[in-house]
Write a protein that holds these residues in place. Structure first.
Motif, PDB file in Angstrom:
ATOM      1  N   CYS A  81      -2.369  -1.928   9.167  1.00 43.32           N
ATOM      2  CA  CYS A  81      -2.945  -0.655   8.761  1.00 43.32           C
ATOM      3  C   CYS A  81      -4.456  -0.825   8.643  1.00 43.32           C
ATOM      4  O   CYS A  81      -4.943  -1.716   7.939  1.00 43.32           O
ATOM      5  N   THR A  82      -5.189   0.011   9.337  1.00 43.26           N
ATOM      6  CA  THR A  82      -6.645  -0.081   9.330  1.00 43.26           C
ATOM      7  C   THR A  82      -7.253   0.544   8.077  1.00 43.26           C
ATOM      8  O   THR A  82      -8.449   0.405   7.836  1.00 43.26           O
ATOM      9  N   GLU A  83      -6.438   1.185   7.270  1.00 44.60           N
ATOM     10  CA  GLU A  83      -6.924   1.790   6.023  1.00 44.60           C
ATOM     11  C   GLU A  83      -6.721   0.839   4.837  1.00 44.60           C
ATOM     12  O   GLU A  83      -7.665   0.518   4.133  1.00 44.60           O
ATOM     13  N   CYS A  84      -5.495   0.373   4.619  1.00 44.13           N
ATOM     14  CA  CYS A  84      -5.204  -0.474   3.448  1.00 44.13           C
ATOM     15  C   CYS A  84      -5.192  -1.967   3.779  1.00 44.13           C
ATOM     16  O   CYS A  84      -5.076  -2.793   2.880  1.00 44.13           O
ATOM     17  N   ASP A  85      -5.289  -2.322   5.047  1.00 41.66           N
ATOM     18  CA  ASP A  85      -5.315  -3.711   5.533  1.00 41.66           C
ATOM     19  C   ASP A  85      -3.990  -4.458   5.378  1.00 41.66           C
ATOM     20  O   ASP A  85      -3.940  -5.661   5.596  1.00 41.66           O
ATOM     21  N   LYS A  86      -2.920  -3.769   5.017  1.00 42.06           N
ATOM     22  CA  LYS A  86      -1.620  -4.439   4.930  1.00 42.06           C
ATOM     23  C   LYS A  86      -1.062  -4.643   6.329  1.00 42.06           C
ATOM     24  O   LYS A  86      -1.328  -3.869   7.241  1.00 42.06           O
ATOM     25  N   LEU A 117      -2.506   3.570  11.126  1.00 40.06           N
ATOM     26  CA  LEU A 117      -2.269   3.910   9.722  1.00 40.06           C
ATOM     27  C   LEU A 117      -0.798   3.731   9.379  1.00 40.06           C
ATOM     28  O   LEU A 117       0.075   4.199  10.100  1.00 40.06           O
ATOM     29  N   CYS A 118      -0.562   3.066   8.257  1.00 37.21           N
ATOM     30  CA  CYS A 118       0.829   2.891   7.790  1.00 37.21           C
ATOM     31  C   CYS A 118       1.346   4.216   7.226  1.00 37.21           C
ATOM     32  O   CYS A 118       0.607   5.200   7.104  1.00 37.21           O
ATOM     33  N   ARG A 119       2.601   4.225   6.861  1.00 38.09           N
ATOM     34  CA  ARG A 119       3.261   5.421   6.352  1.00 38.09           C
ATOM     35  C   ARG A 119       2.540   5.989   5.120  1.00 38.09           C
ATOM     36  O   ARG A 119       2.356   7.189   4.977  1.00 38.09           O
ATOM     37  N   VAL A 120       2.088   5.106   4.223  1.00 41.28           N
ATOM     38  CA  VAL A 120       1.425   5.547   2.993  1.00 41.28           C
ATOM     39  C   VAL A 120       0.041   6.119   3.296  1.00 41.28           C
ATOM     40  O   VAL A 120      -0.342   7.153   2.760  1.00 41.28           O
ATOM     41  N   CYS A 121      -0.712   5.468   4.169  1.00 41.47           N
ATOM     42  CA  CYS A 121      -2.087   5.891   4.466  1.00 41.47           C
ATOM     43  C   CYS A 121      -2.155   7.064   5.438  1.00 41.47           C
ATOM     44  O   CYS A 121      -3.153   7.788   5.468  1.00 41.47           O
ATOM     45  N   ALA A 122      -1.108   7.262   6.228  1.00 39.71           N
ATOM     46  CA  ALA A 122      -1.104   8.362   7.199  1.00 39.71           C
ATOM     47  C   ALA A 122      -0.954   9.685   6.469  1.00 39.71           C
ATOM     48  O   ALA A 122      -1.351  10.710   6.911  1.00 39.71           O
TER      49      ALA A 122
END
Length: 122
Positions: A81-86, A117-122
């Protein structure tokens, strides 16, 4: 030589086994300290090193990122994920990847990482 099975080692092992994704050293430390506030960084490094040597963990290397660690298991790929880095595991491997290897070449391994983007960040 038999290694002592301390509560600290048990916590590090539990955190990694319970994770649903590859973790950095600092993520292991943060999760471990929720269970044992006195858990130290040196202990986390030692236990991860021991688990890697025992081939229980494998290192996940993603360009420009710290190494992450996951349970050694079947071949799979990753999503970062490019937002949270996970980083998350992706099951399976497209068979079509073999068609990308030039004629006369013999691929021995590969790594594939998707970014977005992961599910949370999307």
């Amino acid at each position: 030589m038999r290694l002592r099975n301390t509560i600290q080692k048990q916590i590090v092992t539990q955190v990694i086994h319970d994770a649903d994704r590859p973790l950095t050293i600092h993520e292991v430390l943060a999760e471990g300290q929720k269970l044992l506030p006195t858990l130290g960084l040196a202990t986390v490094y030692r236990e991860i090193g021991r688990l890697c040597e025992a081939d229980e963990l494998r290192t996940v290397v993603i360009a420009n990122d710290p190494p992450r660690y996951e349970i050694t298991k079947h071949h799979h790929h990753h999503f970062k994920c490019t937002e949270c880095d996970k980083v998350y595991e992706l099951e399976g491997c497209p068979k079509e990847l073999k068609t990308l290897v030039p004629k006369g070449f013999k691929a021995q391994s590969h790594e594939l990482t998707f970014y977005g983007l992961c599910r949370v960040c999307a």
